[in-house]
Every structure is written in C-alpha cells, then in structure tokens.
Motif scaffolding. Structure first.
Motif, PDB file in Angstrom:
ATOM      1  N   GLU A  46     -13.021  -6.026  -6.584  1.00  0.00           N
ATOM      2  CA  GLU A  46     -13.788  -7.215  -6.229  1.00  0.00           C
ATOM      3  C   GLU A  46     -13.236  -7.839  -4.929  1.00  0.00           C
ATOM      4  N   VAL A  47     -11.927  -7.862  -4.793  1.00  0.00           N
ATOM      5  CA  VAL A  47     -11.315  -8.381  -3.563  1.00  0.00           C
ATOM      6  C   VAL A  47     -11.808  -7.553  -2.369  1.00  0.00           C
ATOM      7  N   GLY A  48     -11.813  -6.242  -2.535  1.00  0.00           N
ATOM      8  CA  GLY A  48     -12.278  -5.358  -1.465  1.00  0.00           C
ATOM      9  C   GLY A  48     -13.727  -5.648  -1.099  1.00  0.00           C
ATOM     10  N   VAL A  61      -6.437 -11.987   1.006  1.00  0.00           N
ATOM     11  CA  VAL A  61      -6.232 -10.646   0.440  1.00  0.00           C
ATOM     12  C   VAL A  61      -4.735 -10.399   0.219  1.00  0.00           C
ATOM     13  N   LEU A  62      -3.924 -10.953   1.123  1.00  0.00           N
ATOM     14  CA  LEU A  62      -2.467 -10.828   0.964  1.00  0.00           C
ATOM     15  C   LEU A  62      -2.005 -11.506  -0.325  1.00  0.00           C
ATOM     16  N   GLN A  63      -2.586 -12.666  -0.628  1.00  0.00           N
ATOM     17  CA  GLN A  63      -2.258 -13.369  -1.876  1.00  0.00           C
ATOM     18  C   GLN A  63      -2.615 -12.482  -3.072  1.00  0.00           C
ATOM     19  N   LEU A  91       9.502  13.179  -0.940  1.00  0.00           N
ATOM     20  CA  LEU A  91       9.492  12.209   0.160  1.00  0.00           C
ATOM     21  C   LEU A  91       8.132  11.522   0.109  1.00  0.00           C
ATOM     22  N   LEU A  92       8.123  10.192   0.158  1.00  0.00           N
ATOM     23  CA  LEU A  92       6.870   9.469   0.001  1.00  0.00           C
ATOM     24  C   LEU A  92       6.670   8.496   1.164  1.00  0.00           C
ATOM     25  N   ALA A  93       5.437   8.412   1.674  1.00  0.00           N
ATOM     26  CA  ALA A  93       5.193   7.505   2.803  1.00  0.00           C
ATOM     27  C   ALA A  93       3.725   7.118   2.894  1.00  0.00           C
ATOM     28  N   GLY A 143       4.773  13.343  -0.208  1.00  0.00           N
ATOM     29  CA  GLY A 143       3.604  12.584  -0.667  1.00  0.00           C
ATOM     30  C   GLY A 143       3.136  11.623   0.409  1.00  0.00           C
ATOM     31  N   LEU A 144       1.841  11.696   0.754  1.00  0.00           N
ATOM     32  CA  LEU A 144       1.287  10.819   1.787  1.00  0.00           C
ATOM     33  C   LEU A 144       0.188   9.941   1.198  1.00  0.00           C
ATOM     34  N   SER A 145       0.254   8.652   1.549  1.00  0.00           N
ATOM     35  CA  SER A 145      -0.762   7.724   1.083  1.00  0.00           C
ATOM     36  C   SER A 145      -1.428   7.076   2.292  1.00  0.00           C
ATOM     37  N   ILE A 171       2.257  19.375   0.007  1.00  0.00           N
ATOM     38  CA  ILE A 171       1.957  17.982   0.360  1.00  0.00           C
ATOM     39  C   ILE A 171       0.981  17.441  -0.677  1.00  0.00           C
ATOM     40  N   LEU A 172       1.319  16.258  -1.176  1.00  0.00           N
ATOM     41  CA  LEU A 172       0.445  15.561  -2.125  1.00  0.00           C
ATOM     42  C   LEU A 172      -0.170  14.395  -1.367  1.00  0.00           C
ATOM     43  N   VAL A 173      -1.503  14.310  -1.364  1.00  0.00           N
ATOM     44  CA  VAL A 173      -2.139  13.209  -0.620  1.00  0.00           C
ATOM     45  C   VAL A 173      -3.003  12.356  -1.543  1.00  0.00           C
ATOM     46  N   ASP A 200      -5.483   9.393  -8.379  1.00  0.00           N
ATOM     47  CA  ASP A 200      -4.670   8.233  -8.760  1.00  0.00           C
ATOM     48  C   ASP A 200      -3.235   8.691  -9.045  1.00  0.00           C
ATOM     49  N   ALA A 201      -2.405   7.721  -9.400  1.00  0.00           N
ATOM     50  CA  ALA A 201      -0.980   8.021  -9.565  1.00  0.00           C
ATOM     51  C   ALA A 201      -0.732   8.999 -10.716  1.00  0.00           C
ATOM     52  N   MET A 202      -1.515   8.892 -11.794  1.00  0.00           N
ATOM     53  CA  MET A 202      -1.290   9.813 -12.916  1.00  0.00           C
ATOM     54  C   MET A 202      -1.635  11.251 -12.534  1.00  0.00           C
TER      55      MET A 202
HETATM   56 CO1  B1M Z   1      -6.872  -3.768   3.415  1.00  0.00          CO
HETATM   57  N1  B1M Z   1      -8.447  -2.631   3.579  1.00  0.00           N
HETATM   58  N2  B1M Z   1      -6.790  -4.003   5.339  1.00  0.00           N
HETATM   59  N3  B1M Z   1      -5.381  -4.934   3.060  1.00  0.00           N
HETATM   60  N4  B1M Z   1      -7.310  -3.623   1.591  1.00  0.00           N
HETATM   61  C1  B1M Z   1      -8.948  -1.973   2.372  1.00  0.00           C
HETATM   62  C2  B1M Z   1      -8.337  -0.585   2.187  1.00  0.00           C
HETATM   63  C3  B1M Z   1     -10.513  -1.943   2.673  1.00  0.00           C
HETATM   64  C4  B1M Z   1     -11.259  -0.802   1.954  1.00  0.00           C
HETATM   65  C5  B1M Z   1     -11.106  -3.308   2.302  1.00  0.00           C
HETATM   66  C6  B1M Z   1     -12.582  -3.440   2.658  1.00  0.00           C
HETATM   67  O1  B1M Z   1     -12.914  -3.670   3.785  1.00  0.00           O
HETATM   68  N5  B1M Z   1     -13.447  -3.296   1.716  1.00  0.00           N
HETATM   69  C7  B1M Z   1     -10.524  -1.806   4.228  1.00  0.00           C
HETATM   70  C8  B1M Z   1     -10.501  -0.361   4.776  1.00  0.00           C
HETATM   71  C9  B1M Z   1     -11.769  -0.035   5.516  1.00  0.00           C
HETATM   72  C10 B1M Z   1     -11.753   1.353   6.025  1.00  0.00           C
HETATM   73  O2  B1M Z   1     -10.909   1.814   6.749  1.00  0.00           O
HETATM   74  N6  B1M Z   1     -12.778   2.044   5.597  1.00  0.00           N
HETATM   75  C11 B1M Z   1      -9.271  -2.565   4.599  1.00  0.00           C
HETATM   76  C12 B1M Z   1      -9.026  -3.117   5.892  1.00  0.00           C
HETATM   77  C13 B1M Z   1     -10.164  -3.033   6.869  1.00  0.00           C
HETATM   78  C14 B1M Z   1      -7.804  -3.733   6.249  1.00  0.00           C
HETATM   79  C15 B1M Z   1      -7.389  -4.297   7.616  1.00  0.00           C
HETATM   80  C16 B1M Z   1      -7.794  -3.453   8.828  1.00  0.00           C
HETATM   81  C17 B1M Z   1      -7.946  -5.726   7.704  1.00  0.00           C
HETATM   82  C18 B1M Z   1      -7.691  -6.444   9.002  1.00  0.00           C
HETATM   83  O3  B1M Z   1      -6.579  -6.660   9.397  1.00  0.00           O
HETATM   84  N7  B1M Z   1      -8.776  -6.804   9.624  1.00  0.00           N
HETATM   85  C19 B1M Z   1      -5.860  -4.369   7.463  1.00  0.00           C
HETATM   86  C20 B1M Z   1      -5.214  -3.023   7.843  1.00  0.00           C
HETATM   87  C21 B1M Z   1      -3.867  -3.161   8.400  1.00  0.00           C
HETATM   88  C22 B1M Z   1      -3.254  -1.787   8.592  1.00  0.00           C
HETATM   89  O4  B1M Z   1      -3.096  -1.034   7.642  1.00  0.00           O
HETATM   90  N8  B1M Z   1      -2.940  -1.453   9.823  1.00  0.00           N
HETATM   91  C23 B1M Z   1      -5.734  -4.572   5.991  1.00  0.00           C
HETATM   92  C24 B1M Z   1      -4.701  -5.275   5.393  1.00  0.00           C
HETATM   93  C25 B1M Z   1      -4.573  -5.491   4.029  1.00  0.00           C
HETATM   94  C26 B1M Z   1      -3.539  -6.422   3.411  1.00  0.00           C
HETATM   95  C27 B1M Z   1      -2.190  -6.388   4.139  1.00  0.00           C
HETATM   96  C28 B1M Z   1      -4.079  -7.829   3.425  1.00  0.00           C
HETATM   97  C29 B1M Z   1      -3.509  -5.901   1.926  1.00  0.00           C
HETATM   98  C30 B1M Z   1      -2.448  -4.789   1.674  1.00  0.00           C
HETATM   99  C31 B1M Z   1      -1.171  -5.303   1.097  1.00  0.00           C
HETATM  100  C32 B1M Z   1      -0.251  -4.181   0.700  1.00  0.00           C
HETATM  101  O5  B1M Z   1      -0.634  -3.071   0.394  1.00  0.00           O
HETATM  102  N9  B1M Z   1       1.019  -4.486   0.731  1.00  0.00           N
HETATM  103  C33 B1M Z   1      -4.877  -5.223   1.813  1.00  0.00           C
HETATM  104  C34 B1M Z   1      -5.508  -4.902   0.571  1.00  0.00           C
HETATM  105  C35 B1M Z   1      -4.841  -5.440  -0.678  1.00  0.00           C
HETATM  106  C36 B1M Z   1      -6.705  -4.135   0.488  1.00  0.00           C
HETATM  107  C37 B1M Z   1      -7.575  -3.804  -0.755  1.00  0.00           C
HETATM  108  C38 B1M Z   1      -8.363  -5.064  -1.102  1.00  0.00           C
HETATM  109  C39 B1M Z   1      -6.837  -3.323  -2.003  1.00  0.00           C
HETATM  110  C40 B1M Z   1      -5.899  -2.128  -1.809  1.00  0.00           C
HETATM  111  C41 B1M Z   1      -4.989  -1.949  -3.006  1.00  0.00           C
HETATM  112  O6  B1M Z   1      -3.842  -2.334  -2.998  1.00  0.00           O
HETATM  113  N10 B1M Z   1      -5.531  -1.431  -4.121  1.00  0.00           N
HETATM  114  C42 B1M Z   1      -8.487  -2.633  -0.191  1.00  0.00           C
HETATM  115  C43 B1M Z   1      -9.851  -2.558  -0.846  1.00  0.00           C
HETATM  116  C44 B1M Z   1      -9.835  -1.734  -2.115  1.00  0.00           C
HETATM  117  O7  B1M Z   1      -9.159  -0.704  -2.199  1.00  0.00           O
HETATM  118  N11 B1M Z   1     -10.563  -2.150  -3.076  1.00  0.00           N
HETATM  119  C45 B1M Z   1      -8.362  -2.814   1.272  1.00  0.00           C
HETATM  120  C46 B1M Z   1      -4.785  -1.245  -5.359  1.00  0.00           C
HETATM  121  C47 B1M Z   1      -3.996   0.085  -5.330  1.00  0.00           C
HETATM  122  C48 B1M Z   1      -3.258   0.294  -6.656  1.00  0.00           C
HETATM  123  O8  B1M Z   1      -4.939   1.116  -5.151  1.00  0.00           O
HETATM  124  O9  B1M Z   1      -3.881   1.853  -2.960  1.00  0.00           O
HETATM  125  O10 B1M Z   1      -6.146   2.751  -3.703  1.00  0.00           O
HETATM  126  P1  B1M Z   1      -4.796   2.268  -4.039  1.00  0.00           P
HETATM  127  O11 B1M Z   1      -4.021   3.408  -4.834  1.00  0.00           O
HETATM  128  C49 B1M Z   1      -4.641   4.148  -5.865  1.00  0.00           C
HETATM  129  C50 B1M Z   1      -5.234   5.469  -5.401  1.00  0.00           C
HETATM  130  O12 B1M Z   1      -5.814   5.396  -4.123  1.00  0.00           O
HETATM  131  C51 B1M Z   1      -4.110   6.446  -5.528  1.00  0.00           C
HETATM  132  O13 B1M Z   1      -3.364   5.956  -6.631  1.00  0.00           O
HETATM  133  C52 B1M Z   1      -3.560   4.552  -6.819  1.00  0.00           C
HETATM  134  C53 B1M Z   1      -4.012   4.285  -8.237  1.00  0.00           C
HETATM  135  O14 B1M Z   1      -3.216   4.866  -9.195  1.00  0.00           O
HETATM  136  N12 B1M Z   1      -3.166   6.687  -4.442  1.00  0.00           N
HETATM  137  C54 B1M Z   1      -2.403   7.815  -4.429  1.00  0.00           C
HETATM  138  C55 B1M Z   1      -2.850   5.962  -3.371  1.00  0.00           C
HETATM  139  N13 B1M Z   1      -1.919   6.570  -2.646  1.00  0.00           N
HETATM  140  C56 B1M Z   1      -1.615   7.721  -3.273  1.00  0.00           C
HETATM  141  C57 B1M Z   1      -0.696   8.740  -2.956  1.00  0.00           C
HETATM  142  C58 B1M Z   1      -0.619   9.837  -3.812  1.00  0.00           C
HETATM  143  C59 B1M Z   1      -1.403   9.908  -4.962  1.00  0.00           C
HETATM  144  C60 B1M Z   1      -2.314   8.909  -5.287  1.00  0.00           C
HETATM  145  O15 B1M Z   1       0.236  10.853  -3.628  1.00  0.00           O
HETATM  146  C61 B1M Z   1       1.184  10.791  -2.591  1.00  0.00           C
END
Ligand code: B1M
Length: 213
Positions: A46-48, A61-63, A91-93, A143-145, A171-173, A200-202
């Motif tokens: 929903e935040v996204g 979004v940071l909050q 190695l994870l990044a 591992g790359l995220s 490489i795990l992505v 996802d992580a699992m």
């Molecule tokens: Co940003 N952000 N954000 N953001 N953010 C997204 C990704 C976005 C989709 C939101 C949107 O517009 N709807 C969008 C990307 C658009 C795109 O490229 N298509 C976006 C944007 C645009 C941006 C900025 C550019 C905004 C700006 O500055 N104007 C900026 C980017 C800065 C940069 O990176 N250079 C930005 C910044 C931020 C915050 C800093 C405010 C914050 C991040 C804080 C932080 O991570 N410390 C943030 C957030 C929170 C989000 C959303 C809302 C949530 C992401 C998240 O944490 N999800 C996101 C929208 C969304 O995803 N709904 C969004 C929860 C997390 C548990 O899920 O990371 O997907 P996720 O991980 C999942 C799987 O993907 C997988 O496992 C996890 C679940 O088990 N997984 C892996 C992930 N990595 C893995 C690695 C693996 C295996 C599985 O193996 C190695």
C-alpha cells in the motif's frame, strides 16, 4: 480494525505506537515470517501504491521503512533457528545505485538462522567492491538484491564484471524489479556460473539449500 489491519496500518501510517503489543498478539496466531509476509508486506504494498500516486513523500516512506525494520528486529528473536554446521558462506549486497535493504536484510536473517555465514556488504555496492570482498572472503555464493528497474540492469553489469574477474560461484538474485525471465534471459547469459532467481527470502533459502546439498 482487525489485528491484521492494524499491523498493516502501522506500516502505512509510519507509526510505532502500539506496534509491539500487536506483534506480540499476532505471534499467538502466526509465525514471525507469516506476520512479515502477510499484514506487514500488505502495508508495504500500500505504501508503494500511495508513493507511486504521489500521495506519500520519501520522508513518509522512510517512516514506513522504520516501522518495517523495527517489526523485523522484534520478530527475529522468535524465528526458528536451526543449529547446524555452517552450510556455506554467502556474500550479500544491494547493487550499485540502490538503497533498498529491507528485503536483503530479511534474506540475511533467514539464511543465517539456517546455517549460512553471511557477509553483508550493505547497499549501493559496486561490482569492484564485490570482487574485492570475494577475493578476501572466498564465499560459496553471491546474493544480489535490487528493487529499482535500473537495478535489474545493474545486475547484468555486475554479472559481466564478476565473470571478467574470473568468478563463477552461483549468484542468487532477488528484488521487486526482477523476474525469473529477466534473470534467465538477461543476467544468466552474461555469467559463467549459475544464476538463480528467488521471489522471496524463503525461496532464497530453498535455493541455497539445493546448492549446498
Ligand atoms: Co523506494 N521505490 N525509492 N524507497 N520503495 C520502490 C522500490 C518503488 C517500487 C515504489 C513505487 O514507486 N511504487 C519505486 C521503484 C520504481 C522503479 O524503479 N520501478 C521506488 C522508488 C522510485 C524510490 C526512489 C527513487 C524515490 C525517490 O527518491 N524519488 C528512492 C530510490 C533511492 C535509491 O535506491 N537510489 C527510493 C527510496 C526509498 C526509501 C529510502 C524511502 C525506502 C527504502 C528504505 C530501506 O530499504 N532502508 C523505500 C521503500 C520502503 C520502498 C517500498 C515502498 C517498499 C520496499 C520494501 O522494503 N519492501 C517500494 C515499493 C514496494 O516494494 N511495494 C519502493 C519490503 C521488503 C521486505 O520487500 O525488498 O521486495 P523486498 O524484498 C522481498 C523480495 O523482493 C525478495 O525477498 C523479500 C521478501 O521475502 N528479495 C530477495 C529481495 N531481495 C532479495 C535477494 C535475494 C532473494 C530474495 O537473494 C539474494
């Protein structure tokens, strides 16, 4: 609001007031990971969506990210830990140019709870830094995220650079902008070793376990 709705709303509203008691209550019903993948992830979705519609600003979004991190930090102590011999070193990044680390850190928690030694290099990690760490740590996999669309492309470049450095460990992505298809058709052809996509992580853990068997 139901408990599940309240949990999602902490993330959406970016508030921690009442969060911990509600997480404790949720633990009577769900596993820690189900709480994260269910109501908390629903909140993040929903935040996204709101962010995409310009109804939230980055500061908000940071909050939300802070609430997610606090929840994961609290729930971590209740997660199942397998006391096994070290199954491998990973190695994870988060790739260069990308700051999103909640998903990556969740992968770290789950892998390290299940017998893997994780070297977490953090966010915005350029290929040079990965190569240097690889040479120092000699991991079994990398591992790359990445969550941004440009991060998917950055993974292609990273795979090319790792290959050029003579690296061929699996490489795990993972991450929101990636797909299984992109991994197979765009990243894997650029690399000599295996490239595996985890949604996802699992799934990341399942793949790591298959590799270490
Ligand atoms: Co940003 N952000 N954000 N953001 N953010 C997204 C990704 C976005 C989709 C939101 C949107 O517009 N709807 C969008 C990307 C658009 C795109 O490229 N298509 C976006 C944007 C645009 C941006 C900025 C550019 C905004 C700006 O500055 N104007 C900026 C980017 C800065 C940069 O990176 N250079 C930005 C910044 C931020 C915050 C800093 C405010 C914050 C991040 C804080 C932080 O991570 N410390 C943030 C957030 C929170 C989000 C959303 C809302 C949530 C992401 C998240 O944490 N999800 C996101 C929208 C969304 O995803 N709904 C969004 C929860 C997390 C548990 O899920 O990371 O997907 P996720 O991980 C999942 C799987 O993907 C997988 O496992 C996890 C679940 O088990 N997984 C892996 C992930 N990595 C893995 C690695 C693996 C295996 C599985 O193996 C190695």
């Amino acid at each position: 609001l139901t408990l599940e709705e309240r949990l999602a709303s902490y993330v959406v509203e970016g508030t921690k007031e009442g969060l911990i008691p509600d997480l404790e209550e949720a633990l009577n019903k769900y596993s820690p990971l189900d709480i994260i993948n269910g109501p908390l992830m629903a909140g993040m979705e929903e935040v996204g969506r709101l962010f995409n519609n310009n109804e939230l600003i980055v500061a908000e979004v940071l909050q939300s990210a802070e609430v997610m991190k606090a929840s994961v930090a609290f729930l971590e102590q209740f997660m199942e830990k397998k006391e096994t011999a070290v199954k491998g070193k990973i190695l994870l990044a988060t790739v260069k140019g990308d700051v999103h680390d909640i998903g990556k850190n969740l992968v770290e928690i789950i892998l390290s709870n299940n017998g893997y030694q994780i070297i977490n290099l953090g966010i915005k990690v350029p290929p040079e830094q990965l190569i240097e760490a690889f040479q120092k740590e000699k991991p079994d996999a990398i591992g790359l995220s990445g969550l941004l669309v440009k991060s998917a492309q950055q993974m292609v470049v990273t795979a090319q650079d790792l290959k050029a450095a003579g690296i061929d460990v699996p490489i795990l992505v993972g991450g929101a902008a990636l797909t299984r298809k992109f991994t197979k058709t765009r990243i894997a052809p650029e690399y000599d070793g295996m490239v595996l996509y985890a949604k996802d992580a699992m799934e990341g853990l399942d793949l790591a376990n298959k590799l270490s068997d």
